[in-house]
Write an enzyme that holds these catalytic residues in place. Structure first.
Site, PDB file in Angstrom:
ATOM      1  N   ASP A  15       0.821  -1.066  -0.014  1.00  0.00           N
ATOM      2  CA  ASP A  15      -0.032  -0.053   0.159  1.00  0.00           C
ATOM      3  C   ASP A  15       0.934   1.353   0.001  1.00  0.00           C
ATOM      4  OD1 ASP A  15      -1.748  -2.141   0.085  1.00  0.00           O
ATOM      5  OD2 ASP A  15      -2.850  -1.093   2.154  1.00  0.00           O
ATOM      6  N   ARG A  94       0.943   4.293  17.067  1.00  0.00           N
ATOM      7  CA  ARG A  94       0.903   5.207  16.094  1.00  0.00           C
ATOM      8  C   ARG A  94       1.001   6.966  16.700  1.00  0.00           C
ATOM      9  NH1 ARG A  94       1.308   2.049  12.176  1.00  0.00           N
ATOM     10  NH2 ARG A  94      -0.740   0.668  11.722  1.00  0.00           N
ATOM     11  N   ASP A 123      -6.403   3.798  12.709  1.00  0.00           N
ATOM     12  CA  ASP A 123      -5.165   4.366  12.482  1.00  0.00           C
ATOM     13  C   ASP A 123      -5.036   5.477  11.833  1.00  0.00           C
ATOM     14  OD1 ASP A 123      -3.896   2.333  13.894  1.00  0.00           O
ATOM     15  OD2 ASP A 123      -3.689   1.107  12.000  1.00  0.00           O
ATOM     16  N   SER A 174      -3.978  -8.114   6.585  1.00  0.00           N
ATOM     17  CA  SER A 174      -3.376  -6.708   6.737  1.00  0.00           C
ATOM     18  C   SER A 174      -2.706  -7.152   7.983  1.00  0.00           C
ATOM     19  CB  SER A 174      -4.482  -5.969   6.893  1.00  0.00           C
ATOM     20  OG  SER A 174      -3.996  -4.824   7.778  1.00  0.00           O
TER      21      SER A 174
END
Ligand code: ARG
Length: 391
Positions: A15, A94, A123, A174
């Site tokens: 991605d 994150r 996210d 994922s």
């Protein structure tokens, strides 16, 4: 025309590699940032891939120690889990990535940042709340929310057209990896009738195949943080690597859950976090003997709120910092040694020891006469407490 600079949170996966090209085509000079938070070999893949994508600048920063010291440990001190089970391994990474990325945007004079999180998940929120906290004027591009490449096939076609090499073995899930956990979503897991495939789990061994002997561990804590394993000091990173390894062979730390995302979607996720599961267990045992009853109860109430805040992306919020301060103050007493036994996916407590222990054998004992508690006083205690009920 002068190209605008943009800093991309780059993992090196399919991605974000496509995003590099896509942004370049939109006339951006893409600067990549990869945080090394313990995802292993993925870092080298990211570096090489960035080169092949004509990226002039890639920053790769080793943040493992900072991740453990300033994100994992503070979170573990809360003794909380999101919706009872999820140990928040992605949610706490994150905010760190967002902070570091904003530093790079500052130093490179880039007014734009981008990330590869989709418009359906948590996210995107965690990244962007972090970006805004550090620079309210930052321009954010989230390609997944605006581009035309909204299916796997379109992405793969884009790769073919633009000479982006694709891994032969395209990932079935994922995956988000760091030193705290591996998380798996999507693919077969989207079908709730589908049992998670044994091959999916990258670190933990299932209970049938885990080692056939019990493993004893002694864990020493100071102010709530792990400092020694079996009475030996190690660096934070080595402690995590060691416990991940030991936990894995004993089948510790796997979960398969359906969780409520912030935006309201239910999502199935599988997580493996052996070290974190072990530390969480041992810390709770230690807190059970050192925390005053009412402080313990307050801390429990706060834990629920804390886990939601962190899950929802509010790491940098004033309320998370306030709760963190409360939690950290309680941790001055959380010193001691916890001995546990790991066997076939189960952790058992063996010994609890602390110089700050509030456990008073004399009061609790069935055999001894307590100097502090005269049993006859309980008559009055119950009489007053039952007053309302008798009326
Ligand atoms: N559902 C988890 C969270 O919101 C993990 C998200 C990222 N994981 C992934 N496999 N893409 O924190």
């Amino acid at each position: 025309m002068l190209k605008k600079k943009i800093v991309l949170a780059y993992s090196g996966g399919l991605d974000t590699s496509v995003i590099v090209k896509w942004l370049q085509k939109k006339n951006f000079e893409v600067i990549c940032f990869t945080a090394d938070i313990g995802q292993g070999n993925e870092i080298n893949i990211a570096r090489n891939r960035a080169k092949s994508l004509d990226v002039k600048t890639i920053f790769i920063k080793n943040l493992k120690n900072e991740f453990i010291q300033n994100f994992i440990f503070p979170y573990l001190r809360s003794s909380s889990a999101y919706e009872n089970f999820y140990l928040l391994g992605t949610a706490i990474s994150r905010p760190l990535i967002a902070k570091e990325l904003m530093k790079i945007s500052y130093y490179t004079n880039s007014n734009h940042v981008a990330h590869g999180a989709t418009g359906k998940g948590n996210d995107q929120i965690r990244f962007e709340l972090g970006f805004k906290y550090f620079n309210p004027n930052i321009e954010i591009i989230a390609p997944w929310r605006i581009w035309e490449l909204n299916s796997r096939n379109k992405l793969l076609n884009f790769c073919l057209k633009n000479n982006i090499s694709i891994n032969k073995k395209i990932k079935k899930y994922s995956i988000d990896k760091n030193i705290f956990h591996n998380s798996y979503e999507g693919g077969d897991l989207e079908n709730l009738l589908f049992e998670a495939d044994e091959h999916m789990w990258e670190t933990t061994i299932n209970n049938e195949n885990s080692v056939d002997y019990p493993i004893y561990l002694s864990l020493t804590f100071r102010k709530g943080d792990l400092i020694k394993i079996n009475n030996i000091y190690y660096s934070n990173e080595i402690m995590f690597l060691k416990l991940n390894k030991i936990g894995s062979i004993a089948g510790i730390g796997r979960i398969d859950i359906v969780e409520n995302r912030y935006i309201g979607i239910k999502s199935r996720g599988c997580y493996e976090s052996p070290a974190a599961t072990i530390i969480m267990f041992a810390r709770k045992e230690l807190e059970s003997i050192v925390l005053d009853k009412e402080i313990f109860n307050l801390k429990e109430c706060i834990a629920l709120k804390y886990s939601k805040l962190v899950y929802n992306g509010f790491w940098w919020s004033p309320e998370r910092l306030l709760l963190q301060n409360f939690i950290d103050i309680t941790q001055q007493y959380v010193n001691g040694i916890i001995k546990i036994r790991l066997f076939r996916g189960v952790i058992n407590i063996v010994q609890r020891f602390s110089l700050n222990s509030l456990y008073d054998k004399n009061s609790s004992s069935f055999n001894e006469i307590s100097k502090k508690l005269n049993q006859i006083d309980s008559n009055g205690f119950i009489k007053i407490n039952s007053l309302r009920l008798t009326i």
